[in-house]
Write an enzyme that holds these catalytic residues in place. Structure first.
Site, PDB file in Angstrom:
ATOM      1  N   CYS A 213     -29.651  -9.581  -9.688  1.00 23.12           N
ATOM      2  CA  CYS A 213     -29.370  -8.782 -10.884  1.00 23.12           C
ATOM      3  C   CYS A 213     -28.809  -9.666 -11.992  1.00 23.12           C
ATOM      4  O   CYS A 213     -29.529 -10.474 -12.552  1.00 23.12           O
ATOM      5  CB  CYS A 213     -28.439  -7.626 -10.532  1.00 23.12           C
ATOM      6  SG  CYS A 213     -28.434  -6.305 -11.773  1.00 23.12           S
ATOM      7  N   HIS A 326     -30.749  -5.072  -5.466  1.00 22.40           N
ATOM      8  CA  HIS A 326     -29.534  -5.505  -4.774  1.00 22.40           C
ATOM      9  C   HIS A 326     -29.692  -5.411  -3.261  1.00 22.40           C
ATOM     10  O   HIS A 326     -29.329  -4.396  -2.656  1.00 22.40           O
ATOM     11  CB  HIS A 326     -28.354  -4.634  -5.213  1.00 22.40           C
ATOM     12  CG  HIS A 326     -27.907  -4.853  -6.618  1.00 22.40           C
ATOM     13  ND1 HIS A 326     -26.911  -5.742  -6.951  1.00 22.40           N
ATOM     14  CD2 HIS A 326     -28.329  -4.305  -7.786  1.00 22.40           C
ATOM     15  CE1 HIS A 326     -26.721  -5.724  -8.273  1.00 22.40           C
ATOM     16  NE2 HIS A 326     -27.565  -4.856  -8.798  1.00 22.40           N
ATOM     17  N   GLU A 328     -27.851  -6.950  -1.207  1.00 22.75           N
ATOM     18  CA  GLU A 328     -26.506  -6.976  -0.634  1.00 22.75           C
ATOM     19  C   GLU A 328     -25.874  -5.577  -0.615  1.00 22.75           C
ATOM     20  O   GLU A 328     -24.815  -5.390  -0.035  1.00 22.75           O
ATOM     21  CB  GLU A 328     -25.613  -7.955  -1.404  1.00 22.75           C
ATOM     22  CG  GLU A 328     -24.977  -7.439  -2.678  1.00 22.75           C
ATOM     23  CD  GLU A 328     -25.948  -7.333  -3.863  1.00 22.75           C
ATOM     24  OE1 GLU A 328     -25.490  -6.982  -4.967  1.00 22.75           O
ATOM     25  OE2 GLU A 328     -27.149  -7.610  -3.696  1.00 22.75           O
TER      26      GLU A 328
END
Length: 365
Positions: A213, A326, A328
């Protein structure tokens, strides 16, 4: 009963009889108000009425207000495309055949408290917000994770000489007041010690990097993925002209990325949250390596309008990866708002395997 303003909760249970008996024994009244059905209909019945409601028709009616508001933000055409496509882009997943979902099969010990000697670092700038979940994913995968702030690099307290992987995390560095990651990139370009540390890191053959991002935006701004090209890819505003946040799916295509190669052929859920996520490529698209593509070409399945539905780019040697979505925020099953029902025993999602792949690559260096 549903609107009687009495203290109550609505729950969905598997063993109705056992749950009712438990509440009865504890002096709590219960009422059966419904049960799941297999059709796209909701039936509401009573002594004097019987309604059969069309879910898809009512959903369109409910969504229309959002569509009318969306026209003021995204314009008539984009808002209409979202309104038309929201029901035509279902979440459907394909997991790698080899993936069991178990920590043990990924060689992960969630209780580990000893160093492994596999050194990595997250790079932070003021305003980012994805550092903790990123550090946790990397630590679970078996890396020793160092927290490096830009002030550490600017002052010379940190050189990156002792780490093999760095991750530029997501968020809103410098509040994005100069444009997404523009200020962050400037902190490298105009501070000699920070710039030297970065250049030395990327000159080594034993390093990996990941940008997510805002981290993707700074890596693109610095030209770190394709340094030998005259013109670098850029990140522009989403085609909708506004910030997009959604849970959608990515297709992992055959690729040579260190992190994503083992996930080729899968289709996985992931979060997006960005305002400047549209890849702009100065060279023909086939000259770039894009391991992950948005599963749908139409908006909002492709939330930013990137050509060819690309969601990521990777360096030619597979070591340096940038992604707008994302991963994560999606490496544990509970982080997905919708997860395959037949995988209830999973401890991890395939996204955690990407970090394990990075750890294993570093071990071979």
């Amino acid at each position: 009963l549903l609107f009687s303003e009495q203290p109550a909760i609505v729950i969905q249970v598997k063993d109705v009889i056992a749950v009712e008996a438990f509440f009865r024994e504890n002096g709590v009244r219960t009422y059966r108000v419904g049960q799941p059905g297999s059709s796209r209909q909701i039936r509401i019945s009573g002594n004097e009425f019987n309604y059969n409601l069309d879910i898809d028709k009512l959903r369109d009616t409910w969504y229309r207000t959002s569509y009318l508001l969306d026209r003021r933000q995204s314009g008539t055409l984009m808002a209409a495309e979202r309104y038309e496509n929201y029901k035509k882009q279902p979440l459907a997943f394909t997991f790698p055949a080899h993936f069991s979902g178990k920590f043990s099969d990924l060689d992960i010990d969630p209780r580990r408290r000893k160093a492994t000697g596999i050194r990595s670092a997250i790079i932070r700038e003021k305003g980012v917000n994805g550092d903790r979940e990123m550090a946790w994913a990397m630590y679970l995968a078996g890396m020793d994770v160092k927290d490096v702030h830009m002030t550490d690099l600017i002052s010379g307290r940190e050189t990156l000489d002792d780490v093999n992987m760095i991750v530029f995390v997501g968020g809103f560095s410098n509040s994005d007041v100069l444009g997404s990651a523009k200020g962050w990139a400037g902190a490298f370009l105009f501070n000699p010690k920070a710039r030297k540390a970065l250049e030395k890191f990327y000159a080594r053959p034993d390093t990996l990097s990941l940008g997510i991002c805002n981290g993707c935006q700074v890596m693109m701004e610095l030209g770190l993925v394709y340094p030998g090209r005259n013109e670098h890819p850029k990140m522009h505003l989403n085609k909708s002209g506004k910030f997009e946040s959604a849970f959608l799916t990515l297709n992992i295509v055959p690729n040579e990325s260190v992190m994503l190669k083992s996930l080729s052929g899968s289709r996985l859920g992931i979060w997006v949250a960005h305002g400047e996520g549209q890849f702009v490529l100065p060279d023909p698209m086939e000259s770039y390596h894009s391991p992950a593509l948005f599963s749908y070409s139409g908006y909002p399945g492709n939330p930013n309008g990137s050509p060819g539905d690309i969601a990521s780019l990777c360096s030619e040697d597979g070591r340096h990866l940038v992604m707008m979505p994302h991963l994560e925020r999606a490496f544990l099953p509970w982080q997905w708002p919708h997860y395959p029902g037949n995988r209830a025993q999973d401890e991890a999602t395939p996204w955690l395997e990407a970090f394990v792949n990075a750890k294993n690559w570093i071990k071979t260096c």
